[in-house]
Structure formats: C-alpha cells, structure tokens
Motif scaffolding. Structure first.
Motif, mmCIF file in Angstrom:
data_model
loop_
_atom_site.group_PDB
_atom_site.id
_atom_site.type_symbol
_atom_site.label_atom_id
_atom_site.label_comp_id
_atom_site.label_asym_id
_atom_site.label_seq_id
_atom_site.Cartn_x
_atom_site.Cartn_y
_atom_site.Cartn_z
ATOM 1 N N MET A 1 35.879 -88.468 -148.272
ATOM 2 C CA MET A 1 35.456 -87.277 -148.083
ATOM 3 C C MET A 1 34.197 -87.664 -147.425
ATOM 4 N N GLN A 2 33.946 -85.963 -146.390
ATOM 5 C CA GLN A 2 33.067 -86.701 -145.251
ATOM 6 C C GLN A 2 32.442 -85.574 -145.058
ATOM 7 N N LEU A 3 31.160 -85.331 -144.688
ATOM 8 C CA LEU A 3 29.820 -84.087 -144.220
ATOM 9 C C LEU A 3 30.140 -84.319 -143.026
ATOM 10 N N ARG A 4 29.793 -83.139 -142.164
ATOM 11 C CA ARG A 4 30.360 -83.541 -141.073
ATOM 12 C C ARG A 4 29.733 -81.341 -140.711
ATOM 13 N N PRO A 5 29.270 -81.180 -139.267
ATOM 14 C CA PRO A 5 28.870 -79.732 -139.058
ATOM 15 C C PRO A 5 29.888 -79.109 -139.219
ATOM 16 N N TYR A 6 29.235 -77.552 -139.128
ATOM 17 C CA TYR A 6 30.184 -77.007 -138.833
ATOM 18 C C TYR A 6 30.878 -76.729 -136.935
ATOM 19 N N ARG A 7 31.552 -76.391 -136.850
ATOM 20 C CA ARG A 7 32.900 -76.331 -135.411
ATOM 21 C C ARG A 7 33.251 -74.853 -135.365
ATOM 22 N N ALA A 8 33.209 -74.280 -134.326
ATOM 23 C CA ALA A 8 34.392 -72.676 -134.389
ATOM 24 C C ALA A 8 35.409 -73.521 -134.925
ATOM 25 N N GLN A 9 36.244 -74.266 -134.711
ATOM 26 C CA GLN A 9 37.707 -73.982 -134.442
ATOM 27 C C GLN A 9 37.588 -74.210 -136.211
ATOM 28 N N ASP A 10 36.665 -74.165 -137.229
ATOM 29 C CA ASP A 10 36.858 -74.150 -138.629
ATOM 30 C C ASP A 10 36.716 -72.943 -139.102
ATOM 31 N N ALA A 11 36.718 -71.712 -138.377
ATOM 32 C CA ALA A 11 36.314 -70.659 -139.001
ATOM 33 C C ALA A 11 37.793 -70.786 -139.735
ATOM 34 N N GLY A 12 38.733 -70.759 -139.717
ATOM 35 C CA GLY A 12 39.898 -69.890 -140.184
ATOM 36 C C GLY A 12 39.995 -71.236 -141.380
ATOM 37 N N ALA A 13 40.269 -72.123 -141.362
ATOM 38 C CA ALA A 13 40.156 -72.791 -142.203
ATOM 39 C C ALA A 13 39.164 -72.651 -143.337
ATOM 40 N N LEU A 14 37.871 -72.852 -143.155
ATOM 41 C CA LEU A 14 36.726 -72.131 -143.839
ATOM 42 C C LEU A 14 37.334 -70.770 -144.971
ATOM 43 N N GLU A 46 38.348 -65.072 -137.420
ATOM 44 C CA GLU A 46 37.617 -64.267 -135.805
ATOM 45 C C GLU A 46 36.585 -64.130 -136.940
ATOM 46 N N ALA A 47 37.087 -63.483 -137.384
ATOM 47 C CA ALA A 47 35.898 -62.275 -138.792
ATOM 48 C C ALA A 47 34.901 -63.580 -139.450
ATOM 49 N N TRP A 48 35.738 -64.262 -139.531
ATOM 50 C CA TRP A 48 34.464 -65.575 -140.496
ATOM 51 C C TRP A 48 33.588 -66.488 -138.897
ATOM 52 N N GLU A 49 33.938 -66.565 -138.022
ATOM 53 C CA GLU A 49 33.782 -67.031 -136.849
ATOM 54 C C GLU A 49 32.594 -66.156 -136.883
ATOM 55 N N LYS A 50 32.513 -64.968 -136.675
ATOM 56 C CA LYS A 50 31.382 -64.313 -136.585
ATOM 57 C C LYS A 50 30.532 -63.958 -137.918
ATOM 58 N N ARG A 51 30.955 -63.938 -138.879
ATOM 59 C CA ARG A 51 30.085 -64.594 -140.206
ATOM 60 C C ARG A 51 29.163 -65.345 -140.342
ATOM 61 N N LEU A 52 30.073 -66.226 -139.796
ATOM 62 C CA LEU A 52 29.026 -67.751 -139.119
ATOM 63 C C LEU A 52 28.400 -68.127 -138.466
ATOM 64 N N ALA A 53 27.819 -66.784 -137.185
ATOM 65 C CA ALA A 53 27.288 -67.490 -136.043
ATOM 66 C C ALA A 53 26.208 -67.586 -136.245
ATOM 67 N N ASP A 54 25.703 -67.231 -136.934
ATOM 68 C CA ASP A 54 23.964 -67.518 -137.038
ATOM 69 C C ASP A 54 23.695 -68.169 -138.446
ATOM 70 N N LEU A 55 24.265 -68.970 -138.799
ATOM 71 C CA LEU A 55 24.246 -69.435 -140.433
ATOM 72 C C LEU A 55 24.297 -71.250 -139.068
ATOM 73 N N TRP A 56 23.212 -72.328 -139.661
ATOM 74 C CA TRP A 56 23.664 -73.529 -140.559
ATOM 75 C C TRP A 56 24.573 -73.915 -141.067
ATOM 76 N N THR A 57 25.701 -74.212 -141.322
ATOM 77 C CA THR A 57 27.385 -74.904 -141.414
ATOM 78 C C THR A 57 27.100 -76.213 -142.273
ATOM 79 N N VAL A 58 27.259 -76.502 -142.833
ATOM 80 C CA VAL A 58 28.021 -78.157 -143.251
ATOM 81 C C VAL A 58 29.348 -77.634 -144.012
ATOM 82 N N VAL A 59 30.153 -78.386 -143.562
ATOM 83 C CA VAL A 59 30.471 -78.532 -143.856
ATOM 84 C C VAL A 59 31.671 -79.882 -144.914
ATOM 85 N N ALA A 60 31.802 -80.044 -145.567
ATOM 86 C CA ALA A 60 32.603 -81.231 -146.343
ATOM 87 C C ALA A 60 34.082 -81.417 -145.816
ATOM 88 N N GLU A 61 34.579 -82.555 -145.190
ATOM 89 C CA GLU A 61 36.400 -82.454 -145.208
ATOM 90 C C GLU A 61 36.656 -83.328 -145.860
#
Length: 153
Positions: A1-14, A46-61
């Motif tokens: 498992m590694q951490l990385r910054p959120y990318r817009a293409q993560d929205a569906g998976a998140l 699309e909805a989740w991308e909007k939800r995350l747009a103004d947030l700093w998000t870290v993703v575990a992958e």
C-alpha cells in the motif's frame, strides 16, 4: 500500500470506496435504513469529482487500486475518511491520518475537527482526538448519529 495525492481520474474509484465503506463497512454499527439514507446509491464519478474539487485529498492505493482516502478542507475540517472494507485493520487509516496531519501542520493550522461516524469515533479517540459532542444529522429524512471531534496541535 502506498499513499499519493488525489487525481481527478480517481473520482469513480473513490466513490466506490465511500459507498462500500458505508454500506458494508458501517453495517455492524448502523441499521439498514441509516445506511441507505447515508449512501442511497453509489455516487457518479462526476458527482464525486465535484465533491472533492475543493478538498486536499490523499489516496491509499494497493496494486494500482484505491483502497482508502481522507480529505482536508481549508478550515481544518477532516471532511472525508473512508477505507474499503477489505482493507480495514491493515493500517490504511493510520497512514492516511498521518498524511493529513502532516499537511495540516505544513499549513500551520492550529488543529483539526471532524464529524465522525460510530465506526470512526474509536479510531480518532485512539489518535488523541477529543469528543466534543454527540449530534444527529439528517439525510433523506433519517436521523444519523455522529460525533463532533477535534484535535489541537
């Protein structure tokens, strides 16, 4: 498992991590009507991308697939904190929280606050957060208990 910054293409998976964390992961702590009100359907990418747009998000992958994420708002609100049910108890949330705390400190925030679910409350207490108040929020006409919590630096 590694951490990385959120990318817009993560929205569906998140969105999927969120939905599964609520509907499956939180099932032992909430009645089914609460789970359905909290997450009535899997959010669209699309909805989740909007939800995350103004947030700093870290993703575990793990193996190229997101297995958890946490999001920080500008004012110090830890807004979202979700781990896929199959990854619970494996240190994902601990690693995500460490990244959020590092980001908050780099921004010179005086502390953090959140509204924790019944599932998340013990996790935050273990990490030194203070339980400020129990409260209820309404989603889809259903009242859901959660907990205002804070952490001062």
């Amino acid at each position: 498992m590694q951490l990385r910054p959120y990318r817009a293409q993560d929205a569906g998976a998140l969105a999927g991590v969120f939905f599964d964390a609520v509907r499956i992961g939180a099932a032992p702590r909430y009645p089914v009507e609460v789970l359905r009100a909290w997450a009535p359907e899997r959010p669209s990418a699309e909805a989740w991308e909007k939800r995350l747009a103004d947030l700093w998000t870290v993703v575990a992958e793990a193996d190229g697939t997101p297995c958890g994420f946490m999001s920080l708002r500008e004012d110090g609100l830890l807004d979202l904190a979700f781990v896929a049910p199959g990854w619970r108890g494996r240190g994902v949330a601990d690693a995500l929280l460490a990244a959020v705390l590092a980001e908050a400190r780099s921004r010179a925030l005086p502390g953090l606050h959140t509204e924790a679910s019944r599932m998340a409350r013990p996790f935050f207490l273990r990490h030194g957060w203070t339980l400020d108040a129990a409260q209820e929020v309404e989603r889809g006409g259903v009242r859901i208990e959660n907990f205002r919590m804070s952490l001062r630096f």
